[in-house]
Design a protein around this motif. Structure first.
Motif, mmCIF file in Angstrom:
data_model
loop_
_atom_site.group_PDB
_atom_site.id
_atom_site.type_symbol
_atom_site.label_atom_id
_atom_site.label_comp_id
_atom_site.label_asym_id
_atom_site.label_seq_id
_atom_site.Cartn_x
_atom_site.Cartn_y
_atom_site.Cartn_z
ATOM 1 N N VAL B 49 45.887 4.035 -5.975
ATOM 2 C CA VAL B 49 45.086 3.168 -5.108
ATOM 3 C C VAL B 49 44.277 2.190 -5.964
ATOM 4 N N LYS B 50 43.776 2.692 -7.075
ATOM 5 C CA LYS B 50 43.008 1.845 -7.995
ATOM 6 C C LYS B 50 43.896 0.718 -8.538
ATOM 7 N N ALA B 51 45.091 1.090 -9.001
ATOM 8 C CA ALA B 51 46.021 0.096 -9.547
ATOM 9 C C ALA B 51 46.445 -0.905 -8.473
ATOM 10 N N TRP B 52 46.664 -0.377 -7.275
ATOM 11 C CA TRP B 52 47.086 -1.241 -6.165
ATOM 12 C C TRP B 52 46.005 -2.282 -5.863
ATOM 13 N N ALA B 53 44.754 -1.823 -5.833
ATOM 14 C CA ALA B 53 43.645 -2.730 -5.525
ATOM 15 C C ALA B 53 43.507 -3.795 -6.615
ATOM 16 N N GLU B 54 43.658 -3.367 -7.865
ATOM 17 C CA GLU B 54 43.548 -4.336 -8.966
ATOM 18 C C GLU B 54 44.625 -5.405 -8.855
ATOM 19 N N LYS B 55 45.815 -4.985 -8.491
ATOM 20 C CA LYS B 55 46.946 -5.920 -8.437
ATOM 21 C C LYS B 55 46.852 -6.857 -7.227
ATOM 22 N N THR B 56 46.413 -6.311 -6.105
ATOM 23 C CA THR B 56 46.450 -7.111 -4.883
ATOM 24 C C THR B 56 45.156 -7.906 -4.660
ATOM 25 N N GLY B 57 44.098 -7.538 -5.369
ATOM 26 C CA GLY B 57 42.857 -8.284 -5.221
ATOM 27 C C GLY B 57 41.928 -7.758 -4.131
ATOM 28 N N HIS B 58 42.343 -6.706 -3.443
ATOM 29 C CA HIS B 58 41.427 -6.069 -2.498
ATOM 30 C C HIS B 58 40.455 -5.196 -3.307
ATOM 31 N N THR B 59 39.298 -4.936 -2.716
ATOM 32 C CA THR B 59 38.266 -4.242 -3.500
ATOM 33 C C THR B 59 38.226 -2.755 -3.164
ATOM 34 N N LEU B 60 38.313 -1.949 -4.197
ATOM 35 C CA LEU B 60 38.130 -0.514 -4.014
ATOM 36 C C LEU B 60 36.638 -0.235 -4.105
ATOM 37 N N LEU B 61 36.014 0.013 -2.962
ATOM 38 C CA LEU B 61 34.568 0.206 -2.928
ATOM 39 C C LEU B 61 34.173 1.555 -3.505
ATOM 40 N N SER B 62 34.977 2.569 -3.140
ATOM 41 C CA SER B 62 34.652 3.895 -3.668
ATOM 42 C C SER B 62 35.880 4.785 -3.621
ATOM 43 N N SER B 63 35.877 5.741 -4.532
ATOM 44 C CA SER B 63 36.951 6.714 -4.617
ATOM 45 C C SER B 63 36.296 8.061 -4.852
ATOM 46 N N SER B 64 36.497 8.983 -3.940
ATOM 47 C CA SER B 64 35.823 10.270 -4.111
ATOM 48 C C SER B 64 36.728 11.400 -3.651
ATOM 49 N N GLN B 65 36.262 12.606 -3.874
ATOM 50 C CA GLN B 65 37.057 13.769 -3.536
ATOM 51 C C GLN B 65 36.247 14.702 -2.660
ATOM 52 N N ASP B 66 36.892 15.172 -1.589
ATOM 53 C CA ASP B 66 36.232 16.110 -0.691
ATOM 54 C C ASP B 66 37.140 17.321 -0.584
ATOM 55 N N GLY B 67 36.898 18.310 -1.431
ATOM 56 C CA GLY B 67 37.812 19.446 -1.505
ATOM 57 C C GLY B 67 39.162 18.987 -2.026
ATOM 58 N N ALA B 68 40.211 19.230 -1.254
ATOM 59 C CA ALA B 68 41.549 18.827 -1.684
ATOM 60 C C ALA B 68 41.921 17.447 -1.143
ATOM 61 N N ILE B 69 40.962 16.775 -0.528
ATOM 62 C CA ILE B 69 41.236 15.466 0.087
ATOM 63 C C ILE B 69 40.566 14.360 -0.728
ATOM 64 N N TYR B 70 41.319 13.309 -0.951
ATOM 65 C CA TYR B 70 40.794 12.146 -1.655
ATOM 66 C C TYR B 70 40.401 11.093 -0.625
ATOM 67 N N VAL B 71 39.221 10.533 -0.814
ATOM 68 C CA VAL B 71 38.700 9.566 0.155
ATOM 69 C C VAL B 71 38.461 8.224 -0.539
ATOM 70 N N PHE B 72 39.031 7.190 0.011
ATOM 71 C CA PHE B 72 38.876 5.848 -0.551
ATOM 72 C C PHE B 72 38.290 4.910 0.488
ATOM 73 N N PHE B 73 37.407 4.046 0.041
ATOM 74 C CA PHE B 73 36.942 2.947 0.885
ATOM 75 C C PHE B 73 37.416 1.650 0.242
ATOM 76 N N LEU B 74 38.099 0.846 1.028
ATOM 77 C CA LEU B 74 38.612 -0.414 0.491
ATOM 78 C C LEU B 74 38.133 -1.576 1.346
ATOM 79 N N LYS B 75 37.818 -2.668 0.669
ATOM 80 C CA LYS B 75 37.391 -3.880 1.379
ATOM 81 C C LYS B 75 38.491 -4.907 1.261
ATOM 82 N N LYS B 76 38.899 -5.400 2.427
ATOM 83 C CA LYS B 76 39.971 -6.396 2.461
ATOM 84 C C LYS B 76 39.463 -7.709 1.881
ATOM 85 N N SER B 77 40.259 -8.340 1.046
ATOM 86 C CA SER B 77 39.801 -9.596 0.417
ATOM 87 C C SER B 77 40.160 -10.800 1.284
#
Lengths: 157, 77
Positions: B49-77
């Motif tokens: 997701v990090k690499a995807w955001a860097e390539k596409t120009g959308h912003t990865l606001l946050s990346s976190s983990q909740d137990g076995a689940i990964y949670v991402f917040f992304l802002k559309k550019s």
């Protein structure tokens, strides 16, 4: 200035189940990353896009020490061992929730991955365009090279 | 991190490479608001997701983990 999209150009030359995945995964992901992607299917790679073969790709234990259940060649040559190896791999992929080859082909088509069948190998194998799934164009080395010359990533698989 | 409210939640739990990224692209394209929340169970999605955001120009606001689940917040550019 309009920015040109990055481009991924892949040659898919193998027709086993394990070798069918990388070109399709990379091409679909490239499009999702706002790149252009094209796959040139040649030699056994044509099996991936053959209507009658795409659901029947195999992986063979014989001569393949990397199989999850490594098997002596003398057993690998027994009838049914290739089907068994294929079943094991399909089971593993399913367990990992990986998409099927069919699903990936469908996404390729939907997302505009350029798919080119190699004319020369089609002729050599006696394959008509109708034997391939829809959405395939047919071309030769020059077609691929003209596409790949403008690519930032080129892979032979 | 300041609280952000998502306009849409994309659930990719149970899917593995390359499906979370393919679904992410589709969701961002169809997003009418600004912020997308994405859930994933594939550990590879953290790097992807990090690499995807860097390539596409959308912003990865946050990346976190909740137990076995990964949670991402992304802002559309």
């Amino acid at each position: 200035m309009t920015e040109r999209k990055n481009r991924l150009a892949i040659i898919a030359s193998k027709g086993t189940l394990d070798m069918a995945y990388p070109p399709l995964i990379l091409a679909t992901t490239a499009v999702a990353m706002e790149m252009e992607a094209g796959i040139f299917f040649t030699f056994y790679g044509l099996n991936i896009i053959r209507k009658d073969r795409k659901n029947k790709l195999f992986v063979a234990p014989i001569g393949n020490p990397a199989m999850p259940m490594p098997m002596p060649n003398i057993l690998g040559m027994l009838p049914g061992m290739t089907s068994m190896g294929t079943m094991i791999m399909k089971g593993m992929m399913k367990k990992a929730n990986a998409p099927s080859i069919n699903e990936l082909l469908e996404i390729c088509r939907e997302s505009g991955v350029r798919m080119i069948g190699c004319q020369m190998t089609m002729d050599a194998f006696g394959l008509k365009k109708e034997a391939l799934i829809d959405g395939i164009e047919v071309g030769g080395a020059a077609t691929f090279l003209a596409y790949a010359a403008e690519a930032s990533v080129s892979l032979f698989i | 991190m300041t609280e952000v409210k998502e306009d849409l939640t994309l659930d990719t739990k149970g899917l593995s490479c390359p499906m979370p990224i393919l679904k992410l692209k589709k969701a961002i394209d169809g997003l009418s608001g600004q912020v997308l929340k994405m859930l994933a169970s594939d550990p590879g999605s953290v790097a992807d997701v990090k690499a995807w955001a860097e390539k596409t120009g959308h912003t990865l606001l946050s990346s976190s983990q909740d137990g076995a689940i990964y949670v991402f917040f992304l802002k559309k550019s």
